[in-house]
Each structure stands twice: as C-alpha cells, then as structure tokens.
Design an enzyme around this catalytic site. Sequence first.
Site, PDB file in Angstrom:
ATOM      1  N   THR A   1       0.857  -1.182   0.000  1.00 20.57           N
ATOM      2  CA  THR A   1       0.000   0.000   0.000  1.00 20.57           C
ATOM      3  C   THR A   1       0.895   1.234   0.000  1.00 20.57           C
ATOM      4  OG1 THR A   1      -1.907   1.038   1.036  1.00 20.57           O
ATOM      5  CG2 THR A   1      -0.338  -0.021   2.537  1.00 20.57           C
TER       6      THR A   1
ATOM      7  N   LYS B   1       3.444   1.008  -3.971  1.00 17.73           N
ATOM      8  CA  LYS B   1       2.839   0.236  -5.067  1.00 17.73           C
ATOM      9  C   LYS B   1       3.611   0.324  -6.391  1.00 17.73           C
ATOM     10  CE  LYS B   1      -1.994   0.236  -3.575  1.00 17.73           C
ATOM     11  NZ  LYS B   1      -3.381   0.460  -3.983  1.00 17.73           N
TER      12      LYS B   1
ATOM     13  N   ASP C   1      -6.587  -4.304  -7.523  1.00 18.81           N
ATOM     14  CA  ASP C   1      -7.512  -3.189  -7.260  1.00 18.81           C
ATOM     15  C   ASP C   1      -8.584  -3.089  -8.343  1.00 18.81           C
ATOM     16  OD1 ASP C   1      -6.541  -2.235  -4.847  1.00 18.81           O
ATOM     17  OD2 ASP C   1      -5.091  -0.886  -5.786  1.00 18.81           O
TER      18      ASP C   1
ATOM     19  N   GLY D   1     -11.806  11.349 -11.257  1.00 23.12           N
ATOM     20  CA  GLY D   1     -10.456  11.236 -10.704  1.00 23.12           C
ATOM     21  C   GLY D   1      -9.545  10.583 -11.731  1.00 23.12           C
ATOM     22  N   ALA D   2      -8.256  10.900 -11.646  1.00 22.79           N
ATOM     23  CA  ALA D   2      -7.299  10.347 -12.615  1.00 22.79           C
ATOM     24  C   ALA D   2      -6.012   9.948 -11.912  1.00 22.79           C
ATOM     25  CB  ALA D   2      -7.014  11.387 -13.707  1.00 22.79           C
ATOM     26  N   GLY D   3      -6.128   9.559 -10.639  1.00 21.35           N
ATOM     27  CA  GLY D   3      -4.959   9.141  -9.862  1.00 21.35           C
ATOM     28  C   GLY D   3      -4.741   7.641  -9.953  1.00 21.35           C
TER      29      GLY D   3
ATOM     30  N   ALA E   1      -5.913   5.019  -8.216  1.00 22.74           N
ATOM     31  CA  ALA E   1      -7.081   4.117  -8.203  1.00 22.74           C
ATOM     32  C   ALA E   1      -7.807   4.180  -9.547  1.00 22.74           C
ATOM     33  CB  ALA E   1      -8.011   4.505  -7.065  1.00 22.74           C
TER      34      ALA E   1
ATOM     35  N   GLY F   1     -17.776   1.604  -1.235  1.00 25.61           N
ATOM     36  CA  GLY F   1     -16.345   1.359  -1.425  1.00 25.61           C
ATOM     37  C   GLY F   1     -15.828   0.106  -0.725  1.00 25.61           C
TER      38      GLY F   1
HETATM   39  N1  LIG Z   1     -12.134   0.984  -1.819  1.00 31.39           N
HETATM   40  C1  LIG Z   1     -10.890   0.661  -2.068  1.00 31.39           C
HETATM   41  O1  LIG Z   1     -10.514  -0.535  -2.043  1.00 31.39           O
HETATM   42  C2  LIG Z   1      -9.894   1.717  -2.448  1.00 31.39           C
HETATM   43  C3  LIG Z   1      -8.697   1.343  -3.115  1.00 31.39           C
HETATM   44  C4  LIG Z   1      -7.793   2.344  -3.483  1.00 31.39           C
HETATM   45  C5  LIG Z   1      -8.067   3.674  -3.168  1.00 31.39           C
HETATM   46  N2  LIG Z   1      -9.226   3.989  -2.504  1.00 31.39           N
HETATM   47  C6  LIG Z   1      -9.540   5.393  -2.195  1.00 31.39           C
HETATM   48  O2  LIG Z   1      -9.511   6.120  -3.421  1.00 31.39           O
HETATM   49  C7  LIG Z   1      -9.159   7.470  -3.193  1.00 31.39           C
HETATM   50  C8  LIG Z   1      -8.132   7.932  -4.228  1.00 31.39           C
HETATM   51  O3  LIG Z   1      -6.942   7.180  -4.155  1.00 31.39           O
HETATM   52  P1  LIG Z   1      -5.762   7.397  -5.231  1.00 31.39           P
HETATM   53  O4  LIG Z   1      -4.666   6.518  -4.801  1.00 31.39           O
HETATM   54  O5  LIG Z   1      -6.297   7.272  -6.623  1.00 31.39           O
HETATM   55  O6  LIG Z   1      -5.388   8.937  -4.970  1.00 31.39           O
HETATM   56  P2  LIG Z   1      -4.531   9.917  -5.933  1.00 31.39           P
HETATM   57  O7  LIG Z   1      -3.633   9.132  -6.814  1.00 31.39           O
HETATM   58  O8  LIG Z   1      -3.980  10.945  -5.031  1.00 31.39           O
HETATM   59  O9  LIG Z   1      -5.651  10.619  -6.881  1.00 31.39           O
HETATM   60  C9  LIG Z   1      -6.634  11.457  -6.343  1.00 31.39           C
HETATM   61  C10 LIG Z   1      -7.530  12.014  -7.456  1.00 31.39           C
HETATM   62  O10 LIG Z   1      -8.587  12.740  -6.816  1.00 31.39           O
HETATM   63  C11 LIG Z   1      -8.627  14.060  -7.343  1.00 31.39           C
HETATM   64  N3  LIG Z   1      -8.967  14.990  -6.262  1.00 31.39           N
HETATM   65  C12 LIG Z   1      -8.360  15.081  -5.041  1.00 31.39           C
HETATM   66  N4  LIG Z   1      -8.946  16.061  -4.312  1.00 31.39           N
HETATM   67  C13 LIG Z   1      -9.909  16.603  -5.098  1.00 31.39           C
HETATM   68  C14 LIG Z   1     -10.840  17.650  -4.917  1.00 31.39           C
HETATM   69  N5  LIG Z   1     -10.903  18.353  -3.772  1.00 31.39           N
HETATM   70  N6  LIG Z   1     -11.685  17.964  -5.928  1.00 31.39           N
HETATM   71  C15 LIG Z   1     -11.641  17.265  -7.091  1.00 31.39           C
HETATM   72  N7  LIG Z   1     -10.774  16.259  -7.332  1.00 31.39           N
HETATM   73  C16 LIG Z   1      -9.925  15.933  -6.337  1.00 31.39           C
HETATM   74  C17 LIG Z   1      -7.251  14.340  -7.901  1.00 31.39           C
HETATM   75  O11 LIG Z   1      -7.416  15.319  -8.910  1.00 31.39           O
HETATM   76  P3  LIG Z   1      -6.169  16.203  -9.493  1.00 31.39           P
HETATM   77  O12 LIG Z   1      -5.524  15.344 -10.537  1.00 31.39           O
HETATM   78  O13 LIG Z   1      -6.821  17.414 -10.033  1.00 31.39           O
HETATM   79  O14 LIG Z   1      -5.271  16.476  -8.312  1.00 31.39           O
HETATM   80  C18 LIG Z   1      -6.843  12.945  -8.433  1.00 31.39           C
HETATM   81  O15 LIG Z   1      -7.358  12.731  -9.718  1.00 31.39           O
HETATM   82  C19 LIG Z   1      -8.656   7.518  -1.734  1.00 31.39           C
HETATM   83  O16 LIG Z   1      -9.692   8.064  -0.964  1.00 31.39           O
HETATM   84  C20 LIG Z   1      -8.446   6.068  -1.360  1.00 31.39           C
HETATM   85  O17 LIG Z   1      -8.679   5.827   0.010  1.00 31.39           O
HETATM   86  C21 LIG Z   1     -10.139   3.036  -2.158  1.00 31.39           C
END
Ligand SMILES: NC(=O)c1ccc[n+]([C@@H]2O[C@H](COP(=O)([O-])OP(=O)(O)OC[C@H]3O[C@@H](n4cnc5c(N)ncnc54)[C@H](OP(=O)(O)O)[C@@H]3O)[C@@H](O)[C@H]2O)c1
Length: 283
Positions: free
Chosen positions: A66, A70, A106, A129-131, A133, A248
């Site tokens: 995690t 990763k 994932d 979102g484009a991160g 996940a 989720g």
């Molecule tokens: N259920 C599950 O098994 C699982 C698994 C993995 C992750 N998750 C959850 O998924 C979420 C994202 O994880 P990640 O690793 O993908 O994060 P990440 O790589 O940091 O990506 C976050 C994304 O959210 C956008 N964002 C953040 N704050 C924002 C806001 N205030 N308004 C609009 N867009 C916003 C960012 O946009 P920008 O590009 O504009 O910054 C980016 O595209 C976390 O909450 C994590 O806990 C859940």
Amino acid sequence: MITGKTTVVGIMGDPVEHSLSPPMHNAAFQELKLDYVYVPFHVKRGNLALAMEGARKMGIKGLNLTIPHKIEVINYLDEVDEVAKLIGAVNTVNFTDDLVTGYNTDGIGAVKAIEEVRSIKNKKIIIIGAGGAARAISFQLLLSGAGEVLIANRTREKACILADNLNEISATSVGCLGLDDELTLELEDTDVLINTTPIGMHPHEDDEPLVTADMMHPDLVVNDIVYNPLETGLLREADKAGAIKVPGTKMLIYQGMEAFRIWTGKTPQLETFETVLMKELNR
Ligand SMILES: NC(=O)c1ccc[n+]([C@@H]2O[C@H](COP(=O)([O-])OP(=O)(O)OC[C@H]3O[C@@H](n4cnc5c(N)ncnc54)[C@H](OP(=O)(O)O)[C@@H]3O)[C@@H](O)[C@H]2O)c1
C-alpha cells in the site's frame, strides 16, 4: 495457533497501522482452516528494497503493498502480471521457490464490486479522478469489456493523459473531461459512475460531492470507492436520485479476496471478509 509450519503473508506500507486487511484475511484463514497468518509490516519510504529482500530470504509467501510502495515494488520483482504492467503499479506479490511475481487486484476488485449489481459489458462508464485508483480501475474496465469510458478530473490534462494511455491498449473509446457542464451532459446516458477522488473521506465527510442527485438518473449505478464513512455524501445523493449504490467496501473486499486466491489457490467466502470489515469500520 502460529507454529513453525505457519505460512506468513502480510502488508507493507507507511502508514500501515490502520490497514483493515489483517483481520479480513486472518478470519478467512481460520474459516478455511488454512495454516496462514497475515501480518502488518511498517516499512518506511526508502526501506522497501531491503524489506523485499528480507521477505524473499525469510520465506514469506505473499504480500500486499500500500501507500507509498505500489510503484517502487516493481523494481524488486522477477515478473509482473500483464494487468499490473499496464497499470504500472502492484498491490499483491506472490513468492514461489524460484519466482517473485507482482499483480494488481484493485481493478478486478472494483469490477467485481460493480458486477454484483450490473454487468459492465458494453456499458458507458464515467470515472471521476485520474490518480492511482482511477488508473487501476480504468484499465481493468477496458479488459473486462466496458463499451465506453470517460475520465473526468479536476485537472483535465491528467484525465486526458490517462485516456491517451488507455486508448493505446484498447479499441474501446476513452475520452477525458473536466468537472463542468460537460460532465452533467455525459451523465444523462451513463450506466455506471465511479468516484475515485478522496472527496467525502473521513475527516472530510461534509465535503460537497462532485456529482449531486439532480445530475443522476434512477438507472445509474453509483460506486464511491471511499469506504470511510460507509455512507458517503455521494451515496446519499444516489439515494435521493433513486440510483443504485455500490459502497467502497465492496472493492476493498474483492481486491483482498483476489490476493487471497493468488496466495492460497482458494477463494474465501465474501461473507467472511464482509462481516469482519463491517465490524472493524463500525468500531
Ligand atoms: N475501496 C478501495 O478498495 C480503495 C482502493 C484504493 C483507493 N481507494 C480510495 O480512493 C481514493 C483515491 O486514491 P488514489 O490513490 O487514486 O489517490 P490519488 O492518486 O492521489 O488521486 C486522487 C484524485 O482525486 C482528485 N482529487 C483530489 N482532491 C480533489 C478535490 N478536492 N476535488 C476534485 N478532485 C480531487 C485528484 O485530482 P487532481 O488530478 O486534479 O489532483 C486525483 O485525480 C482515496 O480516498 C483512497 O482511500 C479506495
């Protein structure tokens, strides 16, 4: 009871103390009477190379990775599964006598979660979102037969870069958009909406969701991958619109079940993972 014969698996992360994976996996090992134990390992950034070398030398059978490991972990593997290679990140490692292999569960976790309520075959899907996940989920959606995928992100350019990557590997149409009127328009005939942003996540439960009830229709499947709190603002909006909700927790459960299968060759009961997770989250 842990003995000299017990097989060890675990999770490496920083932080790792809040991980919900140990109780889920350990309950399933007990349920299936498998002599395994799942342990959290607090591996700080910068220590992963040594930790992975140690894992090989200590005969560890499997690992989850995690934040923040990763991507870096790929450097310490012998081979990487095709899906994980496309995603560019590994959350599950399997150790055999002569090979250490990386996987990413994932995306498959998210697809299985959605497919509890609707097949994704030929469906139009919007990911917000484009991160990391979003990347894992979007590649798996294409591999699983989605009909059209749109990536909507606050920073539109990032959505377009991910869409370009996806278009390189698939004939399925993948587009990009910002979080504006275009999103509202596209939602009108969308089958599945997936939020991958942290909006609404504890301690920011009161954040305004990016999609509200007036932008949804009753046949829309709304999946928020945020699982703490269990009922996010986005899911409350889905309720108001009479849409179909996927929490989720489901992705978390299915990604874990897939890792469990990779290590043991056995499929655990969904109910075992779910009961333990709900108990932990309701504490
Ligand atoms: N259920 C599950 O098994 C699982 C698994 C993995 C992750 N998750 C959850 O998924 C979420 C994202 O994880 P990640 O690793 O993908 O994060 P990440 O790589 O940091 O990506 C976050 C994304 O959210 C956008 N964002 C953040 N704050 C924002 C806001 N205030 N308004 C609009 N867009 C916003 C960012 O946009 P920008 O590009 O504009 O910054 C980016 O595209 C976390 O909450 C994590 O806990 C859940």
